[in-house]
Write a protein that holds these residues in place. Structure first.
Motif: not given
Length: 183
Positions: A14-20, A22-23, A43-45, A66-72
């Motif tokens: 909720a506090s992340d400023s990432t494109d909402p 894109g989840w 993808p980027s979170v 968190k299981v992965a740093r990005k969705v590859d």
């Protein structure tokens, strides 16, 4: 890998400023246990895994990591695309009364506009999420009384996290005495 309370993970999202919008998420019943599994990623979170259960109708408890740093490219096909029927959203409470009134005004106007013109269900959902300032929303594959195949594939991919979170959730369930029937 750090196991945390499920609420803490959602607060970070909720506090992340990432494109909402894109989840994406996959969820269903836990394999062989009380509760549900949820994987959601951007993808980027990265990709998160939550295990939750309802202690009672008003109290949801759980753990996650968190299981992965990005969705590859390997994880992308396991998450739903925009054509999926289901939707999910993370919601944040308004900061104060003025913020709540602003949100309500935007939501009322959004619904009025969509009621007066032909609208696509996906556009309505996106506009409502923007009106209530949802920090994360998107398509979701969900089975209420089962597990989507993708959920099993993700659990197998992140087997170590699966085992760790299962143990932590089982401890919570045991501590709360919700694994027993009433007598």
């Amino acid at each position: 890998m750090r196991v945390r309370d499920w609420d803490d993970i959602l607060a970070d999202v909720a506090s992340d400023s990432t494109d909402p919008d894109g989840w994406r998420a996959v969820a269903g019943s836990r394999r062989g246990g009380l509760g549900e599994d949820l994987y959601f990623g951007h993808p980027s979170v990265g990709l998160y895994h939550l295990k939750t259960y309802a202690k009672n109708p008003r109290d949801l408890r759980g753990v996650g990591t968190k299981v992965a740093r990005k969705v590859d490219d390997g994880l992308d096909p396991l998450l739903p695309d925009a054509d999926s029927d289901g939707r999910f959203a993370v919601r944040s409470a308004p900061e104060d009364e003025d913020h709540a009134e602003e949100m309500a005004t935007r939501l009322t106007e959004t619904l009025r506009v969509h009621a007066e013109a032909p609208t696509d269900p996906d556009h309505l959902f996106e506009d409502v999420m923007e009106a209530v300032e949802s920090p994360a929303f998107g398509p979701m594959e969900y089975e209420f009384d089962g597990r989507p195949d993708e959920l099993d594939e993700l659990s197998d991919t992140f087997e170590e996290a699966e085992e760790l979170l299962t143990g932590e959730l089982d401890d919570l369930i045991e501590d709360d005495d919700v694994d027993r029937g009433f007598h």
